[in-house]
Design a protein around this motif. Sequence first.
Motif, PDB file in Angstrom:
ATOM      1  N   ALA A   1       0.745  -1.271  -0.062  1.00  0.00           N
ATOM      2  CA  ALA A   1       0.091   0.034   0.123  1.00  0.00           C
ATOM      3  C   ALA A   1       0.784   1.512  -0.024  1.00  0.00           C
ATOM      4  CB  ALA A   1      -0.797  -0.061   1.162  1.00  0.00           C
ATOM      5  N   ALA A   2       1.878   1.257   0.764  1.00  0.00           N
ATOM      6  CA  ALA A   2       2.839   2.402   0.717  1.00  0.00           C
ATOM      7  C   ALA A   2       3.499   2.499  -0.521  1.00  0.00           C
ATOM      8  CB  ALA A   2       3.855   1.993   2.010  1.00  0.00           C
ATOM      9  N   CYS A   3       3.907   1.563  -1.111  1.00  0.00           N
ATOM     10  CA  CYS A   3       4.547   1.510  -2.480  1.00  0.00           C
ATOM     11  C   CYS A   3       3.427   2.173  -3.503  1.00  0.00           C
ATOM     12  CB  CYS A   3       5.080   0.088  -2.921  1.00  0.00           C
ATOM     13  SG  CYS A   3       6.841   0.219  -2.573  1.00  0.00           S
ATOM     14  N   ILE A   4       2.324   1.643  -3.498  1.00  0.00           N
ATOM     15  CA  ILE A   4       1.212   2.210  -4.260  1.00  0.00           C
ATOM     16  C   ILE A   4       0.952   3.394  -4.261  1.00  0.00           C
ATOM     17  CG2 ILE A   4      -1.040   2.003  -5.345  1.00  0.00           C
ATOM     18  CD1 ILE A   4      -1.205  -1.167  -4.598  1.00  0.00           C
ATOM     19  N   VAL A   5       0.960   4.143  -3.074  1.00  0.00           N
ATOM     20  CA  VAL A   5       0.702   5.476  -2.779  1.00  0.00           C
ATOM     21  C   VAL A   5       1.729   6.232  -3.392  1.00  0.00           C
ATOM     22  CG1 VAL A   5       0.417   7.498  -1.094  1.00  0.00           C
ATOM     23  CG2 VAL A   5      -0.936   5.196  -1.118  1.00  0.00           C
ATOM     24  N   ILE A   6       3.035   5.793  -3.192  1.00  0.00           N
ATOM     25  CA  ILE A   6       4.401   6.316  -3.584  1.00  0.00           C
ATOM     26  C   ILE A   6       4.123   6.549  -5.265  1.00  0.00           C
ATOM     27  CG2 ILE A   6       6.880   6.443  -3.758  1.00  0.00           C
ATOM     28  CD1 ILE A   6       6.610   6.001  -0.669  1.00  0.00           C
ATOM     29  N   LEU A   7       3.848   5.277  -5.896  1.00  0.00           N
ATOM     30  CA  LEU A   7       3.927   4.964  -7.106  1.00  0.00           C
ATOM     31  C   LEU A   7       2.973   6.078  -7.868  1.00  0.00           C
ATOM     32  CD1 LEU A   7       4.506   3.384  -9.950  1.00  0.00           C
ATOM     33  CD2 LEU A   7       2.648   1.991  -9.236  1.00  0.00           C
ATOM     34  N   LEU A   8       1.998   6.181  -7.172  1.00  0.00           N
ATOM     35  CA  LEU A   8       0.924   7.204  -7.862  1.00  0.00           C
ATOM     36  C   LEU A   8       1.518   8.719  -7.608  1.00  0.00           C
ATOM     37  CD1 LEU A   8      -2.558   5.899  -6.214  1.00  0.00           C
ATOM     38  CD2 LEU A   8      -1.790   5.666  -8.365  1.00  0.00           C
TER      39      LEU A   8
END
Length: 798
Positions: free
Chosen positions: A32-39
């Motif tokens: 989830a943390a990586c997806i947010v940063i990816l966005l």
Amino acid sequence: MLKSYFIITWRNLTRHKLYSAINITGLATGMAACIVILLFVFYENSFDSMHHKNIYRLNELQKFTSTGTSQKIAITMFLMGPTLKDEFPEVLNYSRVDGNKQYEMKYGEKRVFFPQTYFVDSAFLRMFDFPLLKGDRQTALQKPNSIVLTESAARTLFGNADPVGKTLSHFGDDTLLFTITGILKDVPANSQFQFDALQSFNTVDKPNLMDRWGANWVNTYVELAPNTDVTALEKKFPAYLKKHGVGGKDIQYGLFLLPLRDVHANAADILYDDINFQKFDKRYTAIFIAVGLLVLMIACINFMNLSTARSAERGKEVGIRKTIGAMRSQLGLQFLGEAVLFSAIALVIALALVSLLLPYINKLSGRDLGPIFSLHPGLLVAVFIGTILLGLLSGLYPAIYLSSFQPVKVLKGGGDTGKGKAAFRNILVVGQFASAIFLMIVTILVFRQLNFMQKQDPGFDRDQVVIIPLHGVTSRAYALMKNELSASSLVAGVTGAQDQLGGPLETLGFGFWPGNKPMRVLFTPGVFVDPDFLSFYKIQLLAGRNFSGERSAFGNEFIINEMLARDLLKDQPKTPLSWLLGKHFGDTLGRIVGISKDFNFNSLHYKIEPMFLLDQGASSFGKLSVKISGRQASQALAFIQSVWEKVLPEYPFEYQFLDDHFKELYRTDTQVSQMAAIMAGLAIFISCLGLFGLASFSTEKRTKEIGIRKILGASVEDVVFLLSKHFIGLVLIGNLIAWPLAWLALHRWLQGYAYRVAISSWVFVLAGIGALLIALGTVSLLTIRAARNNPVKSLRTE
């Protein structure tokens, strides 16, 4: 076979609910943390991606001989655009932009205020690919008084009617007419340009600025021919500047080009960069990516640790399967499949978490990240592929390790089913906590630096100060406004200035006559102010007096700051500052009447610079400052608005508290500090999940040992210490690794601030003790319960 593998995997998952929950929760949190940063990173990298031509922004480098300083600025001279096109075949087209112009338009009886109106050249729409819904892109801005509206602006004025060809007038001047020649689709949020309307530059009549080299006031964009060698082109610019007589012995100019796609994130050191919406430093984007990957790595370590820790339990399964003919590759495939399944389940939970937290994330980042997946479905596909790769990567080591067991040894109860791999697991745990402690230290220091900048005394009083844009009002309107406001008990003071404090001031060139010596030309920031400016902001004087408020016989009055005074006296350092009082400054009629104490007119990212204040007419004022009572803020604001609407009804009332403006200066720092805090929390949470799982496994395997020790007289405290000391030792080692790495990273990061906090040793100790207590608390949840169990029950268990 695949069905059989899936069934076995599902049974293992449901049979060992605690380990499965820990693995999936840890992976889901990291993902989830990586997806947010990816966005966030994808959004940042998408800025100005709608434009496909080879466009660059022209920027200036100014070097000031008198001070030995230099600055990069985004604004350029009006004549540079057409002359570059004429003299360099590489330049196919150009457009200048004069932004941040506020206009109130009228159609019939309907009035609409446009907060962002750009004056542009006719080539603007031919260079930039903003979708034009109505009108001709080639000719829309060719004629004077042409105007192109955005879809929202047109709808506000005309509803659903076709506005093309209709005429607007400027409110307050019915003779100033504009013909609507086109309608643009609303500008997307990921564009450095944000405007409601475009007007043709040939509407503006400013020959003193348009026909003269030396005045910087527009942004210049050039379209270069394909495959242009930009470096070679930039090497031709010194000769071009010399040809047109730009610069001299007191100031030297340079030019450089910045690709349009790089302007948003690669212009952190460029001043007067007003046409750059949500400007962001790409270095912080890189930090976000690194921290996100770090959190995901901690989650993967959890998976590997818990998978190998359960090796003894899986040993018999591997032995039986190998005995009946299973190949090592088949077993490896099974364990990899388990890892991929865990990752897939974690992805579903991670996407749910991101969806749930997205409103908070949008508020924190100041960006709408929600539509990215729907607008770019390929990104979602990339996330699914990344999930599979993550599962394979995190499950690779456990698969190789578990499939390597020898069936004879494991079925007899011997073999290396986890014992020999404890060292590797310890290394991974140390890595986890070293990463978490590193983030904790960074978080504390970042918050301290941000708090330092926000709380540091800037050298002037900014409490309860309301800043109101003046829209270039006349001196008479300003005087009337000031008199009306000053008459009320709700207002403690009123003053005006060309610029507001809390940003770079315009650099101006002035002369200084030091007695018998020849004139010295210097370039330094300055601001035109009302005579009450110093008393309003409580800026202290070191020598001389305040402005008289009257035009004296010798002309303009100047007050310089201490730093400028010392620069003027650098050749005679023992001379007192008061010697400068009465000396000619600015021109042969201007005089220095006072020397103020240094104050931070810009953010604390920058050092205090030499600067001066000039008592000038109100026609030069761009900002009105009003000090109000904090206890009656709402009544004071209502009163100010009533006066505004009485004196200046043609302009909408807008205001901002000066404190809020300074908070905006530190917006990026605030975002970084909050992101660091969140990621540090997630890293500790995931690390504790893994520690909890390993402690649970360790406690379970030592149940009989605990029972025997208790029968032999061991206390609960003895058992807790026995079970905890190993993990506490790992956390201590993690501290020893994290501390030097954090010091190096923070030392480098703090160099970007002119004023910064010290890297105190107590921060490292606090983070270390905090991590130690968190780890001890996590392990104690299990060890205390195990230590209190009845030893008879544990010894009866086989």
